[in-house]
Design a protein around this motif. Structure first.
Motif, short mmCIF file in Angstrom:
data_model
loop_
_atom_site.label_atom_id
_atom_site.label_comp_id
_atom_site.label_asym_id
_atom_site.label_seq_id
_atom_site.Cartn_x
_atom_site.Cartn_y
_atom_site.Cartn_z
N ARG A 79 127.03 -23.28 -26.22
CA ARG A 79 126.16 -22.67 -27.24
C ARG A 79 126.38 -21.16 -27.19
O ARG A 79 125.81 -20.46 -26.36
N GLU B 206 123.34 -18.02 -33.33
CA GLU B 206 123.75 -19.04 -32.37
C GLU B 206 124.70 -20.00 -33.08
O GLU B 206 124.50 -20.32 -34.25
N ILE C 289 117.58 -18.80 -24.80
CA ILE C 289 117.77 -18.55 -26.24
C ILE C 289 116.42 -18.37 -26.92
O ILE C 289 116.24 -17.50 -27.79
N SER C 290 115.45 -19.19 -26.48
CA SER C 290 114.10 -19.05 -27.04
C SER C 290 113.50 -17.68 -26.69
O SER C 290 112.85 -17.03 -27.54
N THR D 112 119.29 -22.97 -20.65
CA THR D 112 119.93 -22.31 -21.80
C THR D 112 118.98 -22.32 -23.00
O THR D 112 118.85 -21.31 -23.71
N ASP D 113 118.33 -23.46 -23.21
CA ASP D 113 117.36 -23.54 -24.32
C ASP D 113 116.30 -22.45 -24.18
O ASP D 113 115.95 -21.76 -25.15
N LYS D 114 115.79 -22.30 -22.97
CA LYS D 114 114.70 -21.36 -22.74
C LYS D 114 115.16 -19.92 -22.91
O LYS D 114 114.45 -19.09 -23.52
N TRP E 139 122.70 -18.57 -20.50
CA TRP E 139 121.85 -18.64 -19.31
C TRP E 139 122.10 -17.47 -18.34
O TRP E 139 121.28 -17.22 -17.45
N SER F 99 121.39 -26.65 -19.37
CA SER F 99 120.73 -27.42 -20.43
C SER F 99 119.40 -26.78 -20.81
O SER F 99 119.35 -25.90 -21.67
N GLU F 100 118.32 -27.18 -20.13
CA GLU F 100 117.01 -26.66 -20.48
C GLU F 100 116.91 -25.16 -20.24
O GLU F 100 116.21 -24.45 -20.98
#
Length: 1041
Positions: free
Chosen positions: A250, A447, A435-436, A431-433, A284, A428-429
């Motif tokens: 990502r 993105e 980006i958020s 990276t999501d966080k 991340w 995973s999670e």
């Protein structure tokens, strides 16, 4: 000087005279094989080939024959026999240890057979071969399989070591399966005396190399980023990575607002809110950012977005692509060079109150992204270099986890990453966080999914990451120049692999040699409980080495610290009591394990503190223990492995040997390719294109794959271009089987025609032979030189091509077709026939020996049927091809090749017709070519001269001009032949002769009738024998009771 005419033509026997011609009541037409079974035929008087050597073997008969040959010919004892014989030279091929973690595969077959071909060649040449097979018995592959997979965690190192019997049993089972396969393939070795990296003496030699490198400053401990595998919870070296070209990351474009603009922008009005734009495929890592890097000589621009007036700093070259990505126009406000950006500070987008500098770096690229690189020293090798250069903080204390390491061993964010991120898996999670969080701060521009090549753990097939860890490293940067210097003295095959090896050395600034595993050799270091200072020296290591040699590496975890650090060792080390220290828990990298095999297997070294001279090789049997070269040049002649070892075993062996001995452990490197499917695809069980060597040799269990036998597998290896990727499949194996079958038939023809011939009784001296026979000895000598050169270059494929050219071109298409009449129809004990058989026996010996390194089963089977050998003698104990310098006769070569040139002109004039149906007139003006042809035929006309035999016609007439009374249907051709006797003293006193000689030929239908016995057109009538056959049959009738 003319060629010696020691071999006169056949006597001019005539049917006119005292004896009436032998005649047959049946008339024969056409041309057939001599002595065919027809009414009143002469088959019993024709010496046709006969042998018990089978024409073809297949199925179970083939497998039984190979196994029987191995037993009868002492395959199992050959290595020991050749080690015990006296030899002037030694050849050492050092075996790279395969993993003891699975069944044998075609990659094993390629590697082991390629090595065995060279070893067998050297044995035949009379050298003493040093080849000790080995296995790599440590590492994660074995640990995971033995303990049931990655999920078998929860055990401390001692508990894992206590299960070491499981690991050893698993490795031993794999070794047994692989060893049995190697033996079945005919690989020569003493299979009861191999080396194993889990042997205590091997481990002892290994940690001594570690200590020597540490003492010289080539091994050190540091806290720096390394490749880390969360799936196996250990550091990895580059050689333990494989790259997935289809990995999807990502990728993000994020902004870092300038808080302190560079001087070049500070004076420009309206630039108070500029943000540097970075691009990264690893979002991340943003929380660990400590700088933004630029390329000093590139041009940068501040641009304004048309859609929202946001000011962005990017490389000028990337402006257009960024605008297209953001779907808005970007207006240039001002530009500057990268070097003018130095001194600026940015606001960290996820860490409140933190500022990071803009720094110059040459690794920045403007071909992708924004030309500004997000820099997290904890998670990138180049980033770490920048941090080291500019002294950015990177904690080096022994606190675990280190303050600047925001990712733990499982690949999860630590407390240092902040409460929002703690415990989240970074890939995973996490990276999501991140980006958020960027989006919440207004720092996320874009993105997008990005497909690229990404490193994976080669064992678990899961992605890896880079994180800092306190590890032991080899300083490859300080060894690089010395290693390159040593490589200059090493021959590399193919030469193109040298640049790959050098490139990998250049890219490797350090080598992490410690691993966070339990099944392996311990890093022999003790740590002070309070200061963390490492204790490692020759006294501590020598003592631990002695323990390992006696008890194995389990003792490192099992013995109390007082046994590992006794008082006398501590006193010599000037250290405090043993209770002040704790043993290290890391093990050495498996590439270090195998990379020191030169020290454990090849080198003879006396222990420093031993009262008795004790060798590193004392664990080997006495015949294998002696040093390779008494003058202490204990380098192997060759290391032979796949191209993946350019960054693996080849490199680790080079670095350790150069560090300790200042020389490479090998004199030559042979780099072969990988085995792929017939369509060029990588073999994969999921694709279903894996070829099992067991099924190749013994046949598939489903009946779909025939039993090819070991020799066909070996032919496939030899025939392949091993320096590139090698294809295997039904077509390749079928071609290999056909190649072996054709050679087998040629050898059977030779054996069949040697019936009744004993070279010790019937051999003819070269000077008494027919010229074409002498010529074949000349060709055999040239063949032996070429095939010897090919084997010496590790080019078995070239050896086979030379063999096939010799068999098909010089033998089958030429010599065999010429001599059949003499072999089958001349008197059994005649000089001409014995001359021919002498050459056939030399050819059989030469061809069989030349192919023996590749096809040992077939070669030994032929040897059992060949004449002239003592009972119990085997081919591999009898030496290489024997050729004599007297076989080289250039004048003879010109005579036969001149005749062959005339023959070619004749055959081209009668396409599709049989030469025997013609008489041939040859016209040559007086000169050297005429004299050469006279040496083959003294008479003006003959039906049985050597020239007539070469032409394979009924009669040859040799004169200065063609007959004037040629019939209208005569076929006339003209040609020239260049005689080149340059440098031959017998031809012009050393200056040589070059003469372009013209000739003419005229072919007319044969004037004689077809002989019912030999099928030559040399009889007076079709129901009468020719003069030669009359004599032979009459003698046979007289000799019969």
């Amino acid at each position: 000087m003319l060629l010696c005419r020691a071999l006169a033509g056949c006597g001019r026997t005539s049917s006119r005279g005292g004896r009436a011609p032998l005649c047959s009541s049946s008339r024969r037409h056409g041309v057939g094989s001599p002595g065919s079974d027809e009414p009143g035929g002469y088959r019993d008087t024709v010496l046709l080939p006969r042998t018990h050597f089978p024409m073809k073997l297949s199925g179970q008969k083939l497998l039984d024959r190979e196994l029987q040959t191995q037993k009868e010919c002492g395959f199992a004892d050959l290595y020991t026999w050749q080690r015990q014989r006296k030899a002037k030279k030694e050849f050492c091929l050092h075996d790279g240890p395969p993993y003891a973690n699975g069944d044998p595969h075609v990659g094993h077959a390629l590697n082991k057979i390629l090595k065995d071909i060279r070893n067998r060649f050297e044995v035949l040449r009379g050298r003493q071969v040093h080849y000790v097979p080995g296995w790599d018995c440590h590492g994660l592959p074995i640990e995971l399989k033995a303990l049931g997979g990655p999920g078998a965690g929860g055990l401390d190192p001692l508990q894992v070591r206590q299960k070491g019997t499981v690991d050893r049993a698993f490795a031993a089972e794999a070794i047994a399966r692989q060893k049995a396969a190697f033996q079945r393939w005919g690989v020569m070795a003493d299979w009861d005396r191999c080396y194993y990296t889990y042997d205590g003496a091997y481990e002892a030699a290994q940690i001594k190399v570690f200590q020597e490198m540490h003492q010289k400053g080539f091994i050190y401990q540091d806290f720096k980023p390394v490749f880390w595998s969360p799936s196996s919870r250990t550091a990895l070296a580059e050689a333990e990575l494989e790259y997935n070209p289809e990995h999807v990351s990502r990728a993000i474009y994020a902004t870092f607002p300038l808080t302190t603009p560079p001087s070049a922008l500070a004076s420009v009005a309206g630039l108070e809110k500029v943000s540097a734009v970075v691009w990264t495929t690893q979002p991340w890592t943003i929380p660990a950012n400590q700088a933004v890097c630029f390329l000093p000589h590139a041009q940068y621009s501040v641009v304004r977005r048309e859609d929202n007036d946001q000011l962005l700093l990017v490389a000028t070259e990337r402006t257009a692509s960024l605008g297209a990505l953001l779907s808005t126009a970007l207006e240039s406000v001002c530009t500057c060079t990268g070097s003018q950006l130095e001194g600026a500070l940015c606001k960290h987008p996820t860490v409140p109150g933190k500022e990071v500098p803009l720094l110059p770096a040459n690794h920045v690229s403007v071909s992708r992204g924004t030309g500004l690189v997000h820099t997290a020293p904890a998670h990138g090798m180049e980033d770490y270099s920048v941090a080291s250069r500019f002294q950015l903080t990177l904690d080096t204390s022994r606190v675990v986890p280190p303050r600047d390491c925001t990712v733990d061993e499982d690949g999860r964010f630590t407390e240092g990453a902040g409460e929002e991120l703690q415990n989240l898996p970074v890939m995973s999670e996490g990276t999501d966080k991140v980006i958020s969080m960027l989006e919440g701060q207004g720092a996320l521009l874009r993105e997008e999914p990005f497909v690229h090549s990404y490193p994976y753990d080669w064992r678990t097939k899961q992605p890896v990451l880079i994180r800092p860890s306190r590890q032991w490293f080899v300083n490859t940067a300080s060894l690089r120049d010395r290693a390159k210097g040593a490589l200059q003295k090493v021959r590399v095959l193919p030469e193109s692999s040298r640049s790959s090896l050098l490139d990998m050395l250049d890219r490797r600034t350090y080598w992490c040699v410690s691993r966070q595993r339990s099944w392996g050799v311990p890093v022999p270091v003790f740590y002070h409980r309070e200061t963390g200072e490492a204790l490692v020296n020759r006294y501590t290591v020598s003592h631990v080495a002695a323990l390992l040699k006696d008890k194995g590496s389990d003792c490192w975890w099992e013995l109390p610290i007082e046994a590992l650090l006794p008082a006398e060792v501590l006193e010599k080390s000037k250290a405090g009591p043993a209770t002040d220290y704790t043993r290290g828990e890391d093990v050495l990298d498996i590439w270090f394990d195998s990379g020191v095999s030169w020290a454990a297997v090849l080198e003879e070294e006396v222990e420093e503190d031993s009262e008795e001279a004790e060798s590193r090789l004392s664990w080997l049997p006495a015949p294998l223990r002696k040093p390779l070269v008494p003058e202490s040049d204990s380098r192997a002649e060759a290391y032979v492995e796949g191209k993946d070892q350019l960054g693996g075993w080849f490199q680790s062996s080079l670095l350790t040997s150069v560090a300790v001995r200042d020389k490479a452990p090998y004199k030559s490197l042979v780099v072969h390719g990988f085995v792929v499917s017939e369509t060029g695809e990588k073999m994969s069980k999921s694709v279903g294109n894996v070829v099992d060597p067991e099924a190749i040799v013994n046949g598939g269990t489903d009946g779909g794959t025939p039993a090819y036998g070991a020799d066909v597998l070996r032919w496939w290896v030899a025939e392949s271009n091993v320096f590139s990727d090698i294809q295997i499949g039904p077509a390749a194996l079928g071609a290999a089987r056909d190649g072996v079958g054709k050679l087998r038939n040629t050898l059977r023809f030779l054996l069949g025609n040697l019936r009744g011939f004993d070279p010790r009784l019937h051999a003819v001296a070269p000077q008494e032979m027919h010229y074409v026979d002498q010529y074949l000895l000349h060709l055999l000598r040239e063949y032996s030189i070429k095939v010897t050169d090919a084997y010496s270059e590790f080019d078995a494929g070239r050896a086979l091509r030379v063999l096939q050219a010799f068999v098909t071109g010089d033998l089958s298409s030429f010599y065999f077709s010429i001599i059949k009449d003499r072999l089958y129809c001349d008197p059994e004990d005649s000089l001409g026939r014995r001359s021919c058989q002498t050459v056939l026996q030399e050819i059989l010996e030469g061809v069989t020996r030349s192919v023996a390194p590749i096809l040992p089963h077939l070669a030994e089977e032929v040897y059992l049927h060949a004449p002239g050998h003592d009972e119990g003698e085997t081919l591999f104990r009898s030496g290489w091809i024997r050729s004599s310098s007297v076989w080289r006769r250039p004048g003879l070569e010109e005579a036969v090749e001149g005749a062959c040139a005339i023959r070619d002109s004749f055959l081209s004039a009668i396409p599709g017709r049989h030469a025997a149906q013609y008489d041939l007139s040859v016209s040559i003006q007086p000169g050297l070519l005429f004299e050469l042809m006279e040496s083959l035929q003294e008479e003006p006309a003959s039906t049985c001269s050597q020239l007539a035999e070469l032409m394979m016609v009924g009669r040859v007439s040799l004169a200065g001009e063609l007959p004037r009374d040629l019939p209208p249907d005569a076929l006339i051709r003209h040609g020239t032949f260049l005689i080149n006797l340059e440098g031959e003293e017998d031809w012009g006193g050393g200056g040589g002769i070059r003469e372009d000689s013209a000739y003419s030929i005229a072919a007319v239908p044969a004037s004689g009738a077809r002989c019912p016995r030999c099928r030559r057109y040399t009889a007076e009538s079709t129901d009468c024998l020719c003069p030669r056959c009359q004599t032979v049959v009459s003698q046979a009738v007289t000799a019969s009771p």
